[in-house]
Design a protein around this motif. Structure first.
Motif, PDB file in Angstrom:
ATOM      1  N   LYS A  13      12.645   6.866  -3.660  1.00 27.16           N
ATOM      2  CA  LYS A  13      13.296   7.309  -2.247  1.00 27.16           C
ATOM      3  C   LYS A  13      14.009   6.351  -1.527  1.00 27.16           C
ATOM      4  N   ARG A  26       0.747  -1.142   0.120  1.00 29.74           N
ATOM      5  CA  ARG A  26       0.150   0.014  -0.016  1.00 29.74           C
ATOM      6  C   ARG A  26       0.841   1.324   0.037  1.00 29.74           C
ATOM      7  N   ALA A  27       2.045   1.190   0.631  1.00 30.95           N
ATOM      8  CA  ALA A  27       3.019   2.242   0.855  1.00 30.95           C
ATOM      9  C   ALA A  27       3.606   2.574  -0.443  1.00 30.95           C
ATOM     10  N   GLU A  28       3.812   1.504  -1.533  1.00 29.71           N
ATOM     11  CA  GLU A  28       5.018   1.680  -2.407  1.00 29.71           C
ATOM     12  C   GLU A  28       4.687   3.050  -3.439  1.00 29.71           C
ATOM     13  N   ASN A  59       2.793  15.453  -6.330  1.00 30.19           N
ATOM     14  CA  ASN A  59       3.521  16.300  -5.690  1.00 30.19           C
ATOM     15  C   ASN A  59       3.460  17.794  -5.859  1.00 30.19           C
ATOM     16  N   VAL A  84       1.552   9.175  -8.422  1.00 28.23           N
ATOM     17  CA  VAL A  84       2.594   9.964  -7.503  1.00 28.23           C
ATOM     18  C   VAL A  84       2.025  11.485  -7.559  1.00 28.23           C
ATOM     19  N   LYS A 137       3.935   5.729  -2.427  1.00 23.95           N
ATOM     20  CA  LYS A 137       4.506   6.928  -1.666  1.00 23.95           C
ATOM     21  C   LYS A 137       6.095   6.861  -1.287  1.00 23.95           C
ATOM     22  N   ASP A 138       6.581   5.894  -1.900  1.00 19.82           N
ATOM     23  CA  ASP A 138       8.131   5.795  -2.184  1.00 19.82           C
ATOM     24  C   ASP A 138       8.599   6.659  -3.254  1.00 19.82           C
ATOM     25  N   TYR A 139       7.929   7.121  -4.117  1.00 21.29           N
ATOM     26  CA  TYR A 139       8.297   8.013  -5.056  1.00 21.29           C
ATOM     27  C   TYR A 139       8.174   9.212  -5.015  1.00 21.29           C
ATOM     28  N   GLU A 140       8.969  10.220  -5.259  1.00 15.00           N
ATOM     29  CA  GLU A 140       9.030  11.668  -5.212  1.00 15.00           C
ATOM     30  C   GLU A 140       9.398  12.508  -6.399  1.00 15.00           C
TER      31      GLU A 140
END
Ligand code: CU
Length: 134
Positions: free
Chosen positions: A56, A27-29, A126, A124, A31-34
């Protein structure tokens, strides 16, 4: 007898933890990108804005993502209504995405970006703030 049933219980508990843990990771994957700005300061006028999409946990650039620039406006300086067009440009560097925009006023500009990453669900999203200099 007692100790082996204890071990079984413990093993079952550990399996439960492992399953829960991996579900959380999945689920968090996204969120690992920015996105990161390559240059936070850009001269006002016709500008090229370069951003890097990174994973990240390992800091690696992410090529071949589908990028959409949703908005570029002066919200950081209290001028949300002052928006300018953003056009994607070709990039030769993997993981670097470029946009053309006219920054017609010096000050803070906010670039809202979205991306779809291959093999990941979700988007993603941002907001990056850059400074246009006179
Ligand atoms: Cu302005």
């Amino acid at each position: 007898m007692k100790s082996s049933s204890c071990a079984r219980t413990l093993r079952a508990a550990l399996i439960g933890v492992a399953i829960t843990g991996s579900a959380t990771v999945a689920r968090a994957e996204i969120k690992d990108y920015e996105f990161q700005l390559v240059d936070k300061t850009i001269k006002k006028g016709d500008a090229t804005i370069s951003v890097r999409l990174v994973h990240k946990p390992d800091g690696k650039p992410v090529p071949a993502a589908v990028i959409f620039a949703t908005r570029l406006d002066m919200a950081p300086d209290g001028m949300q209504e002052m928006a300018t067009k953003v056009a994607p440009m070709p990039s030769t560097e993997p993981g670097i995405y470029k946009f053309k925009a006219t920054l017609n006023m010096a000050g803070g500009w906010q670039l809202s970006l979205g991306a779809k990453v291959q093999g990941e669900t979700g988007t993603v999203e941002n907001k990056l703030v850059l400074q246009a200099t006179p």
